[in-house]
Design a protein around this motif. Structure first.
Motif, PDB file in Angstrom:
ATOM      1  N   GLN A 311       0.810  -1.214   0.000  1.00 42.03           N
ATOM      2  CA  GLN A 311       0.000   0.000   0.000  1.00 42.03           C
ATOM      3  C   GLN A 311       0.847   1.270   0.000  1.00 42.03           C
ATOM      4  OE1 GLN A 311      -2.575  -2.053   3.189  1.00 42.03           O
ATOM      5  NE2 GLN A 311      -3.971  -0.552   2.335  1.00 42.03           N
ATOM      6  N   VAL A 312       1.773   1.364   0.932  1.00 43.02           N
ATOM      7  CA  VAL A 312       2.576   2.590   1.029  1.00 43.02           C
ATOM      8  C   VAL A 312       3.429   2.782  -0.223  1.00 43.02           C
ATOM      9  CG1 VAL A 312       4.464   3.698   2.283  1.00 43.02           C
ATOM     10  CG2 VAL A 312       2.594   2.608   3.538  1.00 43.02           C
ATOM     11  N   ALA A 315       1.364   3.381  -3.471  1.00 46.99           N
ATOM     12  CA  ALA A 315       0.816   4.741  -3.532  1.00 46.99           C
ATOM     13  C   ALA A 315       1.906   5.761  -3.842  1.00 46.99           C
ATOM     14  CB  ALA A 315       0.129   5.080  -2.215  1.00 46.99           C
ATOM     15  N   ALA A 339      -2.884   1.245  -6.271  1.00 46.89           N
ATOM     16  CA  ALA A 339      -3.000   2.393  -5.376  1.00 46.89           C
ATOM     17  C   ALA A 339      -4.216   3.245  -5.723  1.00 46.89           C
ATOM     18  CB  ALA A 339      -1.724   3.231  -5.447  1.00 46.89           C
ATOM     19  N   LEU A 342      -7.389   2.025  -4.090  1.00 43.74           N
ATOM     20  CA  LEU A 342      -7.458   1.994  -2.626  1.00 43.74           C
ATOM     21  C   LEU A 342      -7.999   3.323  -2.119  1.00 43.74           C
ATOM     22  CD1 LEU A 342      -6.623   0.463   0.035  1.00 43.74           C
ATOM     23  CD2 LEU A 342      -4.510   1.805  -0.066  1.00 43.74           C
ATOM     24  N   SER A 344      -8.662   6.557   0.100  1.00 40.78           N
ATOM     25  CA  SER A 344      -7.757   7.260   1.005  1.00 40.78           C
ATOM     26  C   SER A 344      -8.065   6.937   2.462  1.00 40.78           C
ATOM     27  CB  SER A 344      -7.838   8.765   0.768  1.00 40.78           C
ATOM     28  OG  SER A 344      -9.155   9.236   0.970  1.00 40.78           O
ATOM     29  N   TYR A 347      -6.297   3.748   3.208  1.00 41.03           N
ATOM     30  CA  TYR A 347      -4.863   3.998   3.292  1.00 41.03           C
ATOM     31  C   TYR A 347      -4.507   4.591   4.657  1.00 41.03           C
ATOM     32  CZ  TYR A 347      -0.198   5.836   2.281  1.00 41.03           C
ATOM     33  OH  TYR A 347       1.138   6.104   2.329  1.00 41.03           O
TER      34      TYR A 347
END
Length: 469
Positions: A311-312, A315, A339, A342, A344, A347
């Motif tokens: 995820q990190v 993104a 990303a 996904l 926000s 996230y």
């Protein structure tokens, strides 16, 4: 001059008048001419500019003024780092080749240390794979065996230093990108603590950092003193060491609890030679007076690792300044799309979970052990071509080869801990094998001292790839 000299030895030779900055630069440019085609480490050159800088450095030697320690020593810059007037393609076809308008903060610190900027080294697109291969510049190869990878993402940097094309090279680390290449090519790779080296933005939820790959612990320590110069505009900074790293790395460390972790945090299989190298490292430290404590990998959160990698980092690909992202590697396109899909809100919740998990994990340092020793890689150095091909086939980051490269590395970035890979072993094919030492928060001093004691025992800086000697 020996092209495999450490940066510190080159600096001392320049200051003593044994060799001039012009002679040093000419030596390395000649070696790039001779050897770079074999390894493909240097992908952009500024020969005229670095020669002008060398002449200016030579003139300054007679001026009588105070000069920085590394005055006149050349250093190539990784092709993820921006230098005013140089391109920064970030290893991608869809990025611009136009000159950058300003330096990244680390470049100013490299210049303040006295280094001369000499070319740019290859990197995978966006620094996103554990090998140094891309569609713009091609494959970078390991000087110890040209059919093997020098790892990534600082593989161009490590190949350049290992092949004797430069005495030191700039590097960066967001999931092992300094330590993996150092392990693969027989070098020292120090990942500094979070915010130790200032940056305009600390990427990947503050998991990335700049640094160097070096031949010796001395080079890593002395360079860190310059790279960690304070940034008055930074959000936060690492606490200053009691003494400069370049002055304290040779001191003997009081007896410590050496945690030994041989199982991979992500559960992948660990090659026996990698585990044996880590165990040998721990036993050498034990012989020096420290106490070895076996540690299970269970305390490393697989959920935090998943959030960081899936995820990190995915993104963060949207921060790369693409002109045409459709020209990216297939796996880059796929992860950018992941990303985009996904929310926000999800996230933000995931990052919150990751940071809370980090607090739990960091608590083990100083409570259960003082430093943690492990393999650097869970596998032997892979052949070129296979990891990028697997990433582009599977697309979603589920590559088992990627997982074995990252296994012992990414958690140190998530936790912001200092970590160093040192070339302790050799496999049956003669390739280097690294062991990693991870220190407690902001304590580079201790891991540098331990690494220095190992270097004195093993003399790894004298080992060079036979085809480039």
């Amino acid at each position: 001059m020996d092209p495999f000299s450490s940066a510190s030895d080159v600096a001392r030779s320049i200051r003593a008048g044994a060799v001039s900055p012009v002679e040093v630069v000419d030596l390395y440019l000649a070696r790039i001419d001779k050897h770079n085609d074999a390894v493909n480490a240097i992908v952009w050159r500024n020969d005229d500019e670095v020669r002008r800088a060398a002449r200016a450095a030579e003139a300054a030697l007679g001026s009588g003024g105070s000069l920085p320690f590394f005055h006149g020593v050349p250093m190539p810059i990784k092709d993820l780092v921006s230098v005013a007037g140089q391109p920064n393609t970030r290893g991608g076809l869809g990025t611009s080749t136009e000159p950058q308008p300003e330096n990244d903060l680390v470049v100013d610190r490299i210049l303040n240390a006295g280094f001369l900027l000499m070319g740019r080294t290859n990197s995978p697109e966006g620094g996103m794979t554990q090998v140094t291969e891309n569609s713009r510049y091609g494959i970078t190869r390991n000087p110890w065996n040209l059919e093997r990878t020098p790892a990534g993402s600082s593989g161009g940097a490590s190949a350049a230093v290992a092949a004797g094309l430069a005495p030191i090279a700039s590097a960066s680390d967001g999931g092992g990108s300094i330590r993996m290449p150092a392990a693969a090519t027989g070098l020292v790779g120090l990942k500094p603590s979070r915010a130790r080296v200032p940056a305009k933005v600390l990427g990947w939820e503050h998991g990335t950092t700049q640094g160097v790959v070096t031949r010796t612990v001395e080079d890593a320590a002395r360079t860190l003193d310059y790279l960690s110069a304070e940034d008055p505009l930074g959000w936060y900074r690492a606490p200053a060491p009691e003494r400069p790293f370049g002055e304290s790395y040779t001191q003997v460390t009081a007896p410590l609890r050496i945690g030994l972790m041989l199982d991979a945090p992500n559960g992948v299989e660990v090659d026996p030679v990698c585990a044996e190298t880590a165990e040998r490292t721990a036993r050498l430290l034990e012989a020096a007076g420290h106490r070895v404590v076996p540690v299970s990998a269970d305390f490393i959160s697989t959920e935090a690792l998943r959030i960081y990698s899936r995820q990190v980092i995915a993104a963060s690909l949207h921060t790369v300044p693409y002109d045409d992202p459709t020209q990216s590697e297939p796996f880059i396109i796929a992860r950018r799309k992941m990303a985009e899909e996904l929310p926000s809100s999800e996230y933000a919740k995931a990052v919150l979970r990751m940071h809370l998990e980090c607090r739990r994990m960091v608590a083990h340092w100083r409570r259960d052990f003082d430093v943690l020793v492990s393999p650097t890689l869970a596998c032997q150095v892979p052949p070129v071509g296979v990891i990028l091909a697997e990433a582009n086939e599977l697309l979603d980051g589920s590559s088992p080869r990627e997982a074995r490269m990252l296994a012992f590395n990414a958690y140190a970035n998530i936790l912001g801990l200092p970590a160093i890979s040192v070339p302790v072993g050799t496999d049956a094919d003669g390739l280097p094998v690294g062991a990693q030492i991870v220190g407690s928060p902001y304590d580079e001093t201790t891991i540098l001292r331990l690494a220095q004691s190992l270097e004195q025992e093993l003399d790894w800086a004298s080992r060079t790839p036979p085809a480039f000697s």
